[in-house]
Write an enzyme that holds these catalytic residues in place. Structure first.
Site, PDB file in Angstrom:
ATOM      1  CG  ASN A   9      -1.662   1.172   1.441  1.00  0.00           C
ATOM      2  OD1 ASN A   9      -1.786   2.018   0.522  1.00  0.00           O
ATOM      3  ND2 ASN A   9      -2.385   1.487   2.586  1.00  0.00           N
ATOM      4  CD1 TRP A  10       3.367   0.761  -2.834  1.00  0.00           C
ATOM      5  CD2 TRP A  10       3.534   1.861  -4.807  1.00  0.00           C
ATOM      6  NE1 TRP A  10       3.937   0.053  -3.778  1.00  0.00           N
ATOM      7  CE2 TRP A  10       4.140   0.624  -4.902  1.00  0.00           C
ATOM      8  CE3 TRP A  10       3.234   2.685  -5.743  1.00  0.00           C
ATOM      9  CZ2 TRP A  10       4.509   0.060  -6.549  1.00  0.00           C
ATOM     10  CZ3 TRP A  10       4.044   2.381  -6.973  1.00  0.00           C
ATOM     11  CH2 TRP A  10       4.375   0.994  -7.110  1.00  0.00           C
ATOM     12  CE  LYS A  11      -0.063   3.308   4.777  1.00  0.00           C
ATOM     13  NZ  LYS A  11      -0.046   3.419   6.180  1.00  0.00           N
ATOM     14  CG  HIS A  95      -5.712   1.880   5.137  1.00  0.00           C
ATOM     15  ND1 HIS A  95      -5.430   2.843   5.879  1.00  0.00           N
ATOM     16  CD2 HIS A  95      -4.784   0.879   5.052  1.00  0.00           C
ATOM     17  CE1 HIS A  95      -4.030   2.511   6.207  1.00  0.00           C
ATOM     18  NE2 HIS A  95      -3.660   1.477   5.624  1.00  0.00           N
ATOM     19  CD  GLU A  97      -2.854   5.368   6.782  1.00  0.00           C
ATOM     20  OE1 GLU A  97      -2.886   5.527   5.556  1.00  0.00           O
ATOM     21  OE2 GLU A  97      -1.919   5.030   7.471  1.00  0.00           O
ATOM     22  CD  GLU A 167      -3.660  -2.516   7.290  1.00  0.00           C
ATOM     23  OE1 GLU A 167      -2.398  -2.757   6.814  1.00  0.00           O
ATOM     24  OE2 GLU A 167      -4.069  -1.349   7.102  1.00  0.00           O
ATOM     25  N   GLY A 173       2.187   2.510  10.580  1.00  0.00           N
ATOM     26  CA  GLY A 173       3.202   3.586  10.522  1.00  0.00           C
ATOM     27  C   GLY A 173       3.838   3.920  11.839  1.00  0.00           C
ATOM     28  CB  SER A 213       5.145  -1.440  11.823  1.00  0.00           C
ATOM     29  OG  SER A 213       4.729  -0.396  12.181  1.00  0.00           O
ATOM     30  N   GLY A 234       3.071  -1.027   4.317  1.00  0.00           N
ATOM     31  CA  GLY A 234       2.887   0.184   4.077  1.00  0.00           C
ATOM     32  C   GLY A 234       4.338   0.773   3.628  1.00  0.00           C
ATOM     33  N   GLY A 235       4.893   1.428   4.931  1.00  0.00           N
ATOM     34  CA  GLY A 235       6.296   1.988   4.594  1.00  0.00           C
ATOM     35  C   GLY A 235       7.305   1.059   3.778  1.00  0.00           C
TER      36      GLY A 235
HETATM   37  P1  PGA Z   1       2.886   0.423   7.755  1.00  0.00           P
HETATM   38  O1  PGA Z   1       1.274   0.621   6.878  1.00  0.00           O
HETATM   39  O2  PGA Z   1       3.523  -0.990   6.812  1.00  0.00           O
HETATM   40  O3  PGA Z   1       3.480   1.739   7.027  1.00  0.00           O
HETATM   41  O4  PGA Z   1       2.437   0.405   9.079  1.00  0.00           O
HETATM   42  C1  PGA Z   1       0.505  -0.410   6.745  1.00  0.00           C
HETATM   43  C2  PGA Z   1      -0.713  -0.125   6.129  1.00  0.00           C
HETATM   44  O5  PGA Z   1      -1.221   1.011   6.590  1.00  0.00           O
HETATM   45  O6  PGA Z   1      -1.427  -0.803   5.310  1.00  0.00           O
END
Ligand code: PGA
Length: 254
Positions: A9-11, A95, A97, A167, A173, A213, A234-235
């Protein structure tokens, strides 16, 4: 037999050139990982370019969001048909966010889930508790409410075409990942919930990713849990080398 599914997930990161370069590198690396499903979810403006970059490879493309209406006066929104049209196979829905920063409700996520299914996109439906909820001992209740709300009216057959991503909000994050046993506990609860709502077969068949994470160092341990079927990353999905190490951890599990 559930397949391991690793999705990035590149956000709201990367530009066009970087997106195409990352997608190209992932497609190349994933060629060695046929036993694992791999997807990348770039910002929507780069979906088309990324889909072209991975064309002919085993890597799927997913959107990070979509709207439930088919068309019309919905400024700024994208329909499932538009996503399919540019080569998407998946859509991340609900998600954390979007739930917490953009105020999405289970009801809205449910409408999106039905729209994605109707268009034959695979929804990746995200659920997860906040730190406050976990500390109050409410994790199981919160997950149950999110599953019941986000997946209302979904048939057993449709459920087999949905991926769930667990999640925990406090792990996203933050660099604080759930302990493998903590993730496993919620995944087992999710399977029980699905078995109650549908049947034992559905409970066993649905792919449940863990997210929060996940990185090249902790992926193998998380994926060693029998009910953790992959990761929503994500990251660590923004660097090909890191993301491909996570894919490789998935291969080792198979
Ligand atoms: P993260 O994000 O790996 O940066 O914690 C995961 C996600 O939000 O899908």
């Amino acid at each position: 037999m559930r397949r391991i599914f690793i999705a990035g997930n590149w956000k709201m990161n990367l530009n066009r050139t970087e997106s195409v370069a990352l997608a190209t590198a992932v497609a190349k690396g994933a060629a060695e990982a046929k036993s694992v499903d791999v997807a990348v979810c770039p910002p929507s403006v780069y979906l088309d370019a990324v889909a072209q970059a991975v064309r002919g490879s085993s890597v799927g493309v997913g959107a990070q969001n979509m709207y439930f209406e088919a068309q019309g006066a919905f400024t700024g929104e994208l329909s499932a048909a538009m996503l399919l049209d540019v080569g998407c196979r998946y859509a991340i829905l609900g998600h954390s966010e979007r739930r917490h920063v953009l105020g999405e409700s289970d009801e809205l996520i449910n409408k999106k889930t039905h729209a994605a299914l109707a268009a034959s996109l695979t929804p990746i439906v995200c659920v997860g508790e906040t730190l406050e909820q976990r500390e109050a001992g409410r994790t199981a209740d919160v997950i149950r409410t999110q599953v019941e709300g986000s997946l209302a009216g979904v048939s057993a057959e449709q459920m087999l075409g949905i991926v769930i991503a667990y999640e925990p909000v406090w792990a996203i994050g933050t660099g604080k990942t759930a302990a493998p046993a903590q993730a496993e506990e919620v995944h087992v609860d999710l399977r029980k919930l699905l078995a109650q709502r549908y049947n034992a077969e559905v409970g066993q068949a649905v792919v449940i990713q863990y997210g929060g994470s996940v990185n090249a160092k902790n992926a193998a341990e998380l994926l060693s849990q029998p009910n953790v079927d992959g990761a929503l990353v994500g990251g660590a999905s923004l660097k090909a080398e890191d993301f491909l190490s996570i894919v490789q951890a998935g291969v080792s599990r198979t």
